[in-house]
Write an enzyme that holds these catalytic residues in place. Structure first.
Site, short mmCIF file in Angstrom:
data_model
loop_
_atom_site.label_atom_id
_atom_site.label_comp_id
_atom_site.label_asym_id
_atom_site.label_seq_id
_atom_site.Cartn_x
_atom_site.Cartn_y
_atom_site.Cartn_z
N LYS A 1 0.88 -1.32 -0.15
CA LYS A 1 0.00 -0.06 0.21
C LYS A 1 0.91 1.35 -0.14
O LYS A 1 0.34 2.29 -0.77
CB LYS A 1 -0.97 0.00 1.02
CG LYS A 1 -1.99 -0.98 0.95
CD LYS A 1 -3.42 -0.84 1.91
CE LYS A 1 -4.46 -1.75 1.30
NZ LYS A 1 -5.92 -1.45 2.40
N LYS B 1 -3.96 -10.24 -4.75
CA LYS B 1 -5.32 -10.66 -4.39
C LYS B 1 -6.59 -9.54 -4.78
O LYS B 1 -6.08 -8.56 -5.03
CB LYS B 1 -5.43 -10.90 -2.74
CG LYS B 1 -5.21 -9.30 -2.03
CD LYS B 1 -5.70 -9.59 -0.47
CE LYS B 1 -5.83 -7.91 0.04
NZ LYS B 1 -7.10 -7.72 0.80
N LYS C 1 -10.74 -4.49 -2.86
CA LYS C 1 -12.09 -3.53 -3.17
C LYS C 1 -11.67 -2.34 -3.49
O LYS C 1 -12.54 -1.43 -4.12
CB LYS C 1 -13.24 -3.38 -1.79
CG LYS C 1 -12.70 -2.99 -0.44
CD LYS C 1 -13.65 -2.59 0.53
CE LYS C 1 -13.52 -3.65 1.78
NZ LYS C 1 -12.18 -3.55 2.60
N1 AQP Z 1 -9.09 -11.57 -1.65
C1 AQP Z 1 -9.62 -11.98 -0.49
N2 AQP Z 1 -9.57 -13.04 -0.44
C2 AQP Z 1 -10.00 -13.49 0.76
N3 AQP Z 1 -10.18 -12.74 1.72
C3 AQP Z 1 -10.07 -11.41 1.84
N4 AQP Z 1 -10.27 -10.37 2.35
C4 AQP Z 1 -9.67 -9.25 1.98
N5 AQP Z 1 -9.48 -9.37 0.57
C5 AQP Z 1 -9.66 -10.77 0.59
C6 AQP Z 1 -10.59 -10.49 4.10
O1 AQP Z 1 -11.74 -9.73 3.95
C7 AQP Z 1 -11.64 -8.91 5.43
C8 AQP Z 1 -11.86 -7.42 5.20
O2 AQP Z 1 -10.66 -7.00 4.65
P1 AQP Z 1 -10.42 -5.53 5.10
O3 AQP Z 1 -11.52 -4.42 4.31
O4 AQP Z 1 -10.35 -5.02 6.61
O5 AQP Z 1 -9.04 -5.00 4.52
P2 AQP Z 1 -8.38 -5.90 3.31
O6 AQP Z 1 -7.91 -7.14 3.58
O7 AQP Z 1 -7.06 -4.87 3.11
O8 AQP Z 1 -9.47 -6.01 2.36
P3 AQP Z 1 -9.49 -5.34 0.76
O9 AQP Z 1 -10.68 -5.64 -0.01
O10 AQP Z 1 -7.94 -5.52 0.18
O11 AQP Z 1 -9.52 -3.54 1.29
P4 AQP Z 1 -8.73 -2.65 0.64
O12 AQP Z 1 -8.74 -2.54 -0.98
O13 AQP Z 1 -9.44 -1.40 1.29
O14 AQP Z 1 -7.34 -2.69 1.33
C9 AQP Z 1 -10.26 -9.42 6.14
O15 AQP Z 1 -10.65 -10.83 6.81
C10 AQP Z 1 -9.55 -9.96 4.91
O16 AQP Z 1 -8.72 -10.94 5.23
#
Ligand code: AQP
Length: 329
Positions: free
Chosen positions: A112, A194, A197
């Site tokens: 990030k 991965k 969002k």
């Molecule tokens: N690609 C993924 N596959 C499985 N699990 C996932 N999680 C995120 N991406 C995947 C799980 O979703 C939960 C919430 O995640 P978060 O919103 O707290 O942050 P993150 O892991 O950083 O998710 P994103 O979607 O990638 O958000 P952004 O883009 O804002 O950083 C967690 O349990 C995570 O493991």
């Protein structure tokens, strides 16, 4: 006394099927056996720049999705992180025992920070300490999250161990809980990274709230390969990711899918996969529409959740403050 389960999701955008399969889908069944505490981690979302209007909207949307996915606010504690100030307070204590080098080695920080290379913010570096505080405040035993959070849970354990050995037993040692399939859903456009969002390419993810046509289009466009060989292996990571998504929605084994589609080919597989995703998400989407339309009920729920959460969080914080030598309020 039931063991405690804690997890949270950032309202940093609309949820993807990665967030759903890796985390949200697994929240509901845990409610019977454990005291579940599910948080909307809005302070975490601030580690990247947010439009205030969208942050507010996404937070309520996320709460409606939690409820639509089956979280019962009378069985579980469902609340917004910024409504419980103890999270930031315990974070400060934990900051004082967190080695800078360990934070700089975090994979998520490294990836990030590349996006804000000119001007990396301290919050991005410190985010895992706030996450440790979220977990430790509730004496959490299990943390249901996706695989991408493993390193952060390890840090949480290190901090709990350090604090406990320096000041005597204070925090329960938490453990990660990941699903067997769907723990790491990959991007549909780049299966080496991965699904996220906040990805700038909307074709890389499927949102829980995407409409049927969009889901079908995104699945059809998903990157596979030109080998024309329907199998599950390390060299066909795009196809493997799609098979994993299928397995996670249908709760079946990948070998069953391979034998079903080896003669039918990629095209038919993608059509069926889109259908399975659409059907799997339909009940949540329908319930979501009801919850999001009732703003005052959402307010009641998050207020009730914060009241319950604060009682537990305050107890732990008070204990930790006393241990380090702060005079109790
Ligand atoms: N690609 C993924 N596959 C499985 N699990 C996932 N999680 C995120 N991406 C995947 C799980 O979703 C939960 C919430 O995640 P978060 O919103 O707290 O942050 P993150 O892991 O950083 O998710 P994103 O979607 O990638 O958000 P952004 O883009 O804002 O950083 C967690 O349990 C995570 O493991």
């Amino acid at each position: 006394m039931k063991e405690v389960v804690f997890s949270g999701i950032q309202p940093s955008g609309s949820l993807t099927i990665g967030n759903y399969l890796g985390a949200l889908k697994n929240f509901k069944p845990l409610q019977e056996e454990y005291q579940c505490i599910y948080c909307l981690v809005d302070l975490h979302a601030l580690t990247v720049e947010q439009d205030p209007k969208f942050l507010r909207k996404n937070t309520l949307q996320l709460l409606a999705l939690y409820l639509a996915a089956g979280l019962d606010p009378y069985k579980s504690i469902v609340f917004i992180q910024s409504h419980v100030p103890e999270h930031s307070e315990l974070q400060w204590l934990l900051n004082t025992i967190t080695p800078l080098g360990q934070l700089q080695r975090m994979t998520q920080y490294k990836s990030k920070s590349k996006l804000q290379e000119e001007n990396i913010q301290a919050g991005l570096l410190n985010y895992p300490v706030l996450m440790a505080s979220d977990i430790l405040l509730y004496q959490t035993k299990y943390v249901p999250v996706g695989e991408d959070q493993r390193q952060h849970i390890e840090l949480t354990r290190d901090l709990a161990m350090r604090f406990n050995s320096r000041y005597s037993d204070t925090f329960v040692m938490p453990e990660i809980m990941t699903p067997k399939v769907g723990a790491k859903v990959m991007s549909l456009q780049d299966p080496t990274s991965k699904m996220s969002k906040s990805d700038s390419d909307p074709n890389s993810y499927i949102l829980i709230l995407d409409d049927e046509k969009t889901i079908l289009r995104k699945v059809k466009r998903a990157v596979t390969d030109s080998l024309n060989n329907f199998s599950y292996n390390e060299d066909q990571i795009g196809l493997r990711n799609l098979i994993d998504i299928y397995c996670a929605f249908e709760e079946i084994n990948h070998s069953e899918i391979v034998s079903r589609y080896e003669s039918l080919g990629y095209g038919k597989f993608k059509e069926d996969l889109a259908e399975i995703i659409i059907e799997g998400l339909k009940p949540i989407k329908n319930r979501y529409e009801e919850y999001i339309a009732d703003r005052s009920e959402l307010e009641n729920i998050y207020r009730m959740g914060a009241d319950k959460a604060r009682k537990i969080a305050y107890k732990t914080l008070r204990k930790a403050y006393k241990k380090v030598g702060l005079i109790p309020r």
